[in-house]
Design a protein around this motif. Structure first.
Motif, PDB file in Angstrom:
ATOM      1  N   PRO A   1     -10.420  -8.294  -4.434  1.00 10.42           N
ATOM      2  CA  PRO A   1      -9.771  -8.388  -3.379  1.00 10.42           C
ATOM      3  C   PRO A   1     -10.797  -8.299  -1.433  1.00 10.42           C
ATOM      4  O   PRO A   1     -11.624  -8.110  -1.719  1.00 10.42           O
ATOM      5  CB  PRO A   1      -8.940  -6.972  -2.734  1.00 10.42           C
ATOM      6  CG  PRO A   1      -9.674  -6.090  -3.205  1.00 10.42           C
ATOM      7  CD  PRO A   1     -10.044  -6.376  -4.677  1.00 10.42           C
ATOM      8  N   THR A   2     -10.284  -9.186  -0.582  1.00 17.20           N
ATOM      9  CA  THR A   2     -11.271  -9.767   0.407  1.00 17.20           C
ATOM     10  C   THR A   2     -11.400  -9.356   1.293  1.00 17.20           C
ATOM     11  O   THR A   2     -11.918  -8.708   2.192  1.00 17.20           O
ATOM     12  CB  THR A   2     -10.807 -11.322   1.065  1.00 17.20           C
ATOM     13  OG1 THR A   2      -9.264 -11.283   1.038  1.00 17.20           O
ATOM     14  CG2 THR A   2     -11.172 -12.273   0.200  1.00 17.20           C
ATOM     15  N   GLN A   3      -9.720  -8.104   1.262  1.00 17.53           N
ATOM     16  CA  GLN A   3      -9.911  -6.928   2.801  1.00 17.53           C
ATOM     17  C   GLN A   3      -9.425  -5.660   1.838  1.00 17.53           C
ATOM     18  O   GLN A   3      -8.921  -5.702   0.669  1.00 17.53           O
ATOM     19  CB  GLN A   3      -9.046  -7.961   3.754  1.00 17.53           C
ATOM     20  CG  GLN A   3      -7.368  -7.379   3.121  1.00 17.53           C
ATOM     21  CD  GLN A   3      -6.926  -8.338   4.479  1.00 17.53           C
ATOM     22  OE1 GLN A   3      -6.476  -7.755   5.721  1.00 17.53           O
ATOM     23  NE2 GLN A   3      -5.484  -9.213   4.308  1.00 17.53           N
ATOM     24  N   PRO A   4      -9.350  -4.506   2.448  1.00 21.58           N
ATOM     25  CA  PRO A   4      -8.864  -3.289   2.006  1.00 21.58           C
ATOM     26  C   PRO A   4      -7.287  -3.010   1.840  1.00 21.58           C
ATOM     27  O   PRO A   4      -6.834  -3.806   2.644  1.00 21.58           O
ATOM     28  CB  PRO A   4      -9.758  -1.988   1.927  1.00 21.58           C
ATOM     29  CG  PRO A   4     -10.360  -2.349   3.959  1.00 21.58           C
ATOM     30  CD  PRO A   4     -10.054  -4.334   3.720  1.00 21.58           C
ATOM     31  N   GLN A   5      -7.201  -2.604   0.562  1.00 26.55           N
ATOM     32  CA  GLN A   5      -5.388  -2.796   0.467  1.00 26.55           C
ATOM     33  C   GLN A   5      -4.884  -1.768   1.431  1.00 26.55           C
ATOM     34  O   GLN A   5      -5.684  -0.640   1.235  1.00 26.55           O
ATOM     35  CB  GLN A   5      -5.137  -2.285  -0.621  1.00 26.55           C
ATOM     36  CG  GLN A   5      -5.150  -3.407  -1.941  1.00 26.55           C
ATOM     37  CD  GLN A   5      -4.944  -4.857  -1.994  1.00 26.55           C
ATOM     38  OE1 GLN A   5      -3.223  -4.901  -1.248  1.00 26.55           O
ATOM     39  NE2 GLN A   5      -5.547  -5.801  -1.884  1.00 26.55           N
ATOM     40  N   GLN A   6      -3.756  -2.132   2.647  1.00 24.21           N
ATOM     41  CA  GLN A   6      -3.099  -1.066   3.454  1.00 24.21           C
ATOM     42  C   GLN A   6      -2.082  -0.643   2.145  1.00 24.21           C
ATOM     43  O   GLN A   6      -1.486  -1.422   1.708  1.00 24.21           O
ATOM     44  CB  GLN A   6      -2.886  -1.844   4.999  1.00 24.21           C
ATOM     45  CG  GLN A   6      -2.268  -2.524   4.548  1.00 24.21           C
ATOM     46  CD  GLN A   6      -3.024  -3.990   4.630  1.00 24.21           C
ATOM     47  OE1 GLN A   6      -3.616  -4.357   4.850  1.00 24.21           O
ATOM     48  NE2 GLN A   6      -1.910  -5.489   5.480  1.00 24.21           N
ATOM     49  N   GLU A   7      -1.702   0.621   2.866  1.00 28.19           N
ATOM     50  CA  GLU A   7      -0.477   1.187   2.186  1.00 28.19           C
ATOM     51  C   GLU A   7       0.670   1.188   3.383  1.00 28.19           C
ATOM     52  O   GLU A   7       0.646   0.808   4.170  1.00 28.19           O
ATOM     53  CB  GLU A   7      -0.662   2.585   1.983  1.00 28.19           C
ATOM     54  CG  GLU A   7       0.998   3.330   1.940  1.00 28.19           C
ATOM     55  CD  GLU A   7       0.501   4.312   1.573  1.00 28.19           C
ATOM     56  OE1 GLU A   7       1.080   5.557   0.901  1.00 28.19           O
ATOM     57  OE2 GLU A   7      -0.541   5.077   1.909  1.00 28.19           O
ATOM     58  N   ASN A   8       1.831   0.049   2.341  1.00 30.47           N
ATOM     59  CA  ASN A   8       3.242   0.092   3.218  1.00 30.47           C
ATOM     60  C   ASN A   8       3.806   0.255   2.982  1.00 30.47           C
ATOM     61  O   ASN A   8       4.193   0.324   0.772  1.00 30.47           O
ATOM     62  CB  ASN A   8       3.131  -1.838   3.105  1.00 30.47           C
ATOM     63  CG  ASN A   8       4.223  -2.463   3.884  1.00 30.47           C
ATOM     64  OD1 ASN A   8       4.529  -1.601   4.634  1.00 30.47           O
ATOM     65  ND2 ASN A   8       3.785  -4.162   4.201  1.00 30.47           N
ATOM     66  N   LYS A   9       4.108   1.005   3.475  1.00 32.85           N
ATOM     67  CA  LYS A   9       5.564   1.757   3.289  1.00 32.85           C
ATOM     68  C   LYS A   9       6.820   1.154   4.025  1.00 32.85           C
ATOM     69  O   LYS A   9       8.099   2.211   3.871  1.00 32.85           O
ATOM     70  CB  LYS A   9       5.429   2.921   4.400  1.00 32.85           C
ATOM     71  CG  LYS A   9       3.718   3.624   3.958  1.00 32.85           C
ATOM     72  CD  LYS A   9       4.130   5.730   4.311  1.00 32.85           C
ATOM     73  CE  LYS A   9       2.521   5.628   4.705  1.00 32.85           C
ATOM     74  NZ  LYS A   9       3.008   6.819   4.804  1.00 32.85           N
ATOM     75  N   LYS A  10       6.863   0.124   3.496  1.00 33.45           N
ATOM     76  CA  LYS A  10       8.042  -0.673   4.073  1.00 33.45           C
ATOM     77  C   LYS A  10       9.498  -0.481   3.106  1.00 33.45           C
ATOM     78  O   LYS A  10      10.705  -0.164   4.142  1.00 33.45           O
ATOM     79  CB  LYS A  10       7.913  -2.127   4.076  1.00 33.45           C
ATOM     80  CG  LYS A  10       9.287  -2.794   4.271  1.00 33.45           C
ATOM     81  CD  LYS A  10       8.743  -4.398   4.315  1.00 33.45           C
ATOM     82  CE  LYS A  10       9.598  -5.960   3.524  1.00 33.45           C
ATOM     83  NZ  LYS A  10       9.853  -7.053   3.762  1.00 33.45           N
ATOM     84  N   VAL A  11       9.312  -0.277   1.856  1.00 36.50           N
ATOM     85  CA  VAL A  11      10.625  -0.299   1.606  1.00 36.50           C
ATOM     86  C   VAL A  11      11.521   1.154   1.747  1.00 36.50           C
ATOM     87  O   VAL A  11      12.563   1.248   1.299  1.00 36.50           O
ATOM     88  CB  VAL A  11      10.267  -1.106  -0.271  1.00 36.50           C
ATOM     89  CG1 VAL A  11      11.929  -0.672  -1.414  1.00 36.50           C
ATOM     90  CG2 VAL A  11      10.021  -2.191  -0.090  1.00 36.50           C
ATOM     91  N   LEU A  12      10.341   1.602   1.321  1.00 43.20           N
ATOM     92  CA  LEU A  12      10.663   2.883   1.153  1.00 43.20           C
ATOM     93  C   LEU A  12      11.215   3.689   2.494  1.00 43.20           C
ATOM     94  O   LEU A  12      12.418   4.061   2.615  1.00 43.20           O
ATOM     95  CB  LEU A  12       9.734   4.619   0.929  1.00 43.20           C
ATOM     96  CG  LEU A  12       9.223   5.499   0.761  1.00 43.20           C
ATOM     97  CD1 LEU A  12      10.379   5.853   0.278  1.00 43.20           C
ATOM     98  CD2 LEU A  12       8.349   6.740   0.500  1.00 43.20           C
ATOM     99  N   ALA A  13      10.111   3.335   4.067  1.00 44.22           N
ATOM    100  CA  ALA A  13      11.208   3.980   5.104  1.00 44.22           C
ATOM    101  C   ALA A  13      12.857   2.719   4.999  1.00 44.22           C
ATOM    102  O   ALA A  13      13.466   3.450   5.531  1.00 44.22           O
ATOM    103  CB  ALA A  13       9.801   3.321   5.853  1.00 44.22           C
ATOM    104  N   GLY A  14      12.716   1.815   4.618  1.00 45.66           N
ATOM    105  CA  GLY A  14      14.225   1.266   4.559  1.00 45.66           C
ATOM    106  C   GLY A  14      15.266   1.386   4.097  1.00 45.66           C
ATOM    107  O   GLY A  14      15.702   2.039   4.508  1.00 45.66           O
TER     108      GLY A  14
END
Length: 93
Positions: free
Chosen positions: A13-26
């Motif tokens: 990966p070119t940038q560190p993976q960020q934790e995306n909580k979109k689906v869970l929060a939605g």
């Protein structure tokens, strides 16, 4: 002389993976919006407590706010959601 395997560079990966909580929060906003669960998932403790109190005081009518926020979360792109709600910490809508 050190030999490196450059054929594997495309897989890093070119940038560190960020934790995306979109689906869970939605989904939690749609199902349990009145309890403020989606706010607690995103780390907004104060907003979660406010959401819970508003829902109790209005006998559940205030839970529409959580429902609407859940829909808004799911309609945003992953990058836009992350930048708005996780990086910039926008608490409401």
């Amino acid at each position: 002389m050190e030999v490196t395997n450059q054929s594997e560079d495309w897989n890093k990966p070119t940038q560190p993976q960020q934790e995306n909580k979109k689906v869970l929060a939605g989904v939690m906003g749609i199902l349990f919006g009145g309890l403020g669960v989606h706010k607690f998932i995103l780390g907004y403790t104060q907003e979660g407590i406010i959401q819970l109190v508003v829902s109790v005081v209005t006998c559940g009518i205030g839970s529409l706010i959580g429902f609407i926020e859940g829909i808004i979360y799911l309609t945003k792109s992953d990058e836009e959601f992350y930048n708005t709600y996780q990086a910039n910490k926008k608490g409401w809508f």
